[in-house]
Design a protein around this motif. Sequence first.
Motif, PDB file in Angstrom:
ATOM      1  N   CYS A  96       0.251  -0.773   0.847  1.00 50.44           N
ATOM      2  CA  CYS A  96      -0.389  -2.068   1.101  1.00 50.44           C
ATOM      3  C   CYS A  96      -0.702  -2.192   2.584  1.00 50.44           C
ATOM      4  N   GLU A  97      -1.882  -2.643   2.910  1.00 52.21           N
ATOM      5  CA  GLU A  97      -2.289  -2.748   4.315  1.00 52.21           C
ATOM      6  C   GLU A  97      -1.645  -3.937   5.018  1.00 52.21           C
ATOM      7  N   ASN A  98      -1.135  -4.881   4.248  1.00 54.97           N
ATOM      8  CA  ASN A  98      -0.537  -6.067   4.861  1.00 54.97           C
ATOM      9  C   ASN A  98       0.919  -5.841   5.266  1.00 54.97           C
ATOM     10  N   ARG A 132      -0.780  -0.699  -2.488  1.00 56.93           N
ATOM     11  CA  ARG A 132      -2.078  -1.334  -2.291  1.00 56.93           C
ATOM     12  C   ARG A 132      -2.531  -1.991  -3.583  1.00 56.93           C
ATOM     13  N   ASN A 133      -3.111  -3.174  -3.470  1.00 53.43           N
ATOM     14  CA  ASN A 133      -3.503  -3.955  -4.642  1.00 53.43           C
ATOM     15  C   ASN A 133      -4.381  -3.134  -5.580  1.00 53.43           C
ATOM     16  N   GLY A 134      -3.968  -3.089  -6.846  1.00 56.19           N
ATOM     17  CA  GLY A 134      -4.750  -2.373  -7.833  1.00 56.19           C
ATOM     18  C   GLY A 134      -4.336  -0.932  -8.024  1.00 56.19           C
ATOM     19  N   THR A 135      -3.393  -0.441  -7.203  1.00 60.18           N
ATOM     20  CA  THR A 135      -2.928   0.936  -7.352  1.00 60.18           C
ATOM     21  C   THR A 135      -1.529   0.949  -7.944  1.00 60.18           C
ATOM     22  N   ALA A 136      -1.193   2.059  -8.586  1.00 61.08           N
ATOM     23  CA  ALA A 136       0.118   2.172  -9.233  1.00 61.08           C
ATOM     24  C   ALA A 136       1.018   3.105  -8.436  1.00 61.08           C
ATOM     25  N   LYS A 137       2.319   2.957  -8.656  1.00 61.44           N
ATOM     26  CA  LYS A 137       3.264   3.880  -8.048  1.00 61.44           C
ATOM     27  C   LYS A 137       3.351   5.142  -8.895  1.00 61.44           C
ATOM     28  N   ALA A 138       3.827   6.211  -8.260  1.00 58.69           N
ATOM     29  CA  ALA A 138       3.971   7.482  -8.960  1.00 58.69           C
ATOM     30  C   ALA A 138       5.449   7.829  -9.089  1.00 58.69           C
ATOM     31  N   THR A 139       5.774   8.534 -10.170  1.00 62.11           N
ATOM     32  CA  THR A 139       7.146   9.006 -10.325  1.00 62.11           C
ATOM     33  C   THR A 139       7.458  10.003  -9.224  1.00 62.11           C
ATOM     34  N   ALA A 172       8.676 -11.764   0.240  1.00 64.69           N
ATOM     35  CA  ALA A 172       7.849 -10.794  -0.475  1.00 64.69           C
ATOM     36  C   ALA A 172       6.393 -10.908  -0.029  1.00 64.69           C
ATOM     37  N   CYS A 173       5.763  -9.788   0.183  1.00 63.65           N
ATOM     38  CA  CYS A 173       4.359  -9.757   0.587  1.00 63.65           C
ATOM     39  C   CYS A 173       3.496 -10.352  -0.524  1.00 63.65           C
ATOM     40  N   ASP A 174       2.682 -11.357  -0.174  1.00 62.89           N
ATOM     41  CA  ASP A 174       1.868 -12.009  -1.210  1.00 62.89           C
ATOM     42  C   ASP A 174       0.620 -11.213  -1.560  1.00 62.89           C
ATOM     43  N   VAL A 175       0.284 -10.200  -0.761  1.00 60.94           N
ATOM     44  CA  VAL A 175      -0.892  -9.378  -1.055  1.00 60.94           C
ATOM     45  C   VAL A 175      -0.591  -8.382  -2.178  1.00 60.94           C
ATOM     46  N   CYS A 176       0.585  -7.750  -2.112  1.00 63.81           N
ATOM     47  CA  CYS A 176       0.943  -6.739  -3.120  1.00 63.81           C
ATOM     48  C   CYS A 176       2.038  -7.225  -4.051  1.00 63.81           C
ATOM     49  N   SER A 177       2.392  -8.522  -3.942  1.00 58.09           N
ATOM     50  CA  SER A 177       3.458  -9.122  -4.769  1.00 58.09           C
ATOM     51  C   SER A 177       4.800  -8.425  -4.575  1.00 58.09           C
ATOM     52  N   GLY A 178       5.004  -7.875  -3.374  1.00 59.16           N
ATOM     53  CA  GLY A 178       6.296  -7.277  -3.044  1.00 59.16           C
ATOM     54  C   GLY A 178       6.476  -5.843  -3.488  1.00 59.16           C
ATOM     55  N   THR A 179       5.439  -5.227  -4.067  1.00 57.39           N
ATOM     56  CA  THR A 179       5.590  -3.850  -4.561  1.00 57.39           C
ATOM     57  C   THR A 179       5.445  -2.818  -3.447  1.00 57.39           C
ATOM     58  N   GLY A 180       4.727  -3.165  -2.401  1.00 57.36           N
ATOM     59  CA  GLY A 180       4.464  -2.216  -1.322  1.00 57.36           C
ATOM     60  C   GLY A 180       3.235  -1.368  -1.562  1.00 57.36           C
TER      61      GLY A 180
END
Length: 383
Positions: free
Chosen positions: A210-212, A162-169, A152-160
């Motif tokens: 996420c850029e990483n 970008r840090n601080g942004t949310a996913k959209a439905t 799992a990407c440690d920058v985005c905690s595996g969410t994919g």
Amino acid sequence: MAKRDYYEILEVSRDASAEDIKKAYRKQALKYHPDKNPGDKAAEDNFKQAAEAYEVLRDPEKRNRYDRYGHAAFEGAGAGGFGGGMTIEDIFAQFGDIFGGFGGFGGFGGFGGGSRGTAVTRGSNLRVKVKLNLKEIAGGAEKKIKVKKYVACDVCSGTGARNGTAKATCSTCHGTGQVTRVTNTFLGQMQTSSICPTCGGEGETIREKCENCYGEGIVKSDEVIKINIPAGVAEGMQLKVSGKGNAARRGGINGDLLVIIQEEEHPELVRDGNDLIHNLHLSIPQAILGTTVEVPTVDGKAKIKIENGTQPGRILRLRGKGIPEVNGYGRGDLLVQVNVWMPKNLDKEEKKIIEKFEQSDNFTPRPEKSDSGFFERVKNIFE
């Protein structure tokens, strides 16, 4: 011990919608899933608590009773019929559709393979080969191996995201993970469902990647994994280390690490099932007069007594000096096959001594009854 608040368990507000509660439960279930946390009792308890909370809050009538009376509304009956006897199997049987297109929440009778709901990805399995010597096989071993795998990407905690942004439905499937198509046939209208092509069945899309990890939620990395290998394993046997395979894209379930056993050849011992066989060579004087010799074992050396007049081909058995039964009881034996070494080149004096032996009645062959079946079993190994 007081029960935790159901809204607190699912991390939602008391005015959360039914869809928000469903999403929150799925998030908690994935976080504490047994496949993701093998052997973690605390994670298992959290997994069960989330299921109990969802069982109540998803039902309007039960939710209304809970809002009015709290946990007291279900005293004696258990929440939703689960109560204290709730098992992992119960959860998957009841809420399999939450996990949708992933039928691999395995080990639980196939629960979770429902056709509805958003898809949950699973990381691929990894296979590694581990070489063991006979001593490690006989006593069990702990191995540490370095594996290059997806984590799992440690920058985005595996969410994919970008840090601080949310996913959209997902705007295509509206968060369901599936799209439905209606076609006209001569039998009438036919409805089919398939995984949403926009979000891949996840029900959500990433606004900013996420850029990483470029939105994948996973990156390549090296990981040192500790493997506990039980005593008695054999060549070609496969062991599974749950959750130590490749991580899944964007927060799914990790794959497994499959460990394939390879045996290193021992210079003096041959394995036959759980028995070990040693080919012992004696000189003519040793076989005639008797002696004490050392033979190799998996633990070192063992002394055995050779009786005078021991015949070539005799099998000596050292009980319990073989390989233990894997995950069971009992242990094999060490079988010592006696061979007498015959010199090829004799000088004149040695020949005269042997010729005198030939004239003695003691050196007239007198075949003894032997366990010929057992001898046939082992002799081919040394030919």
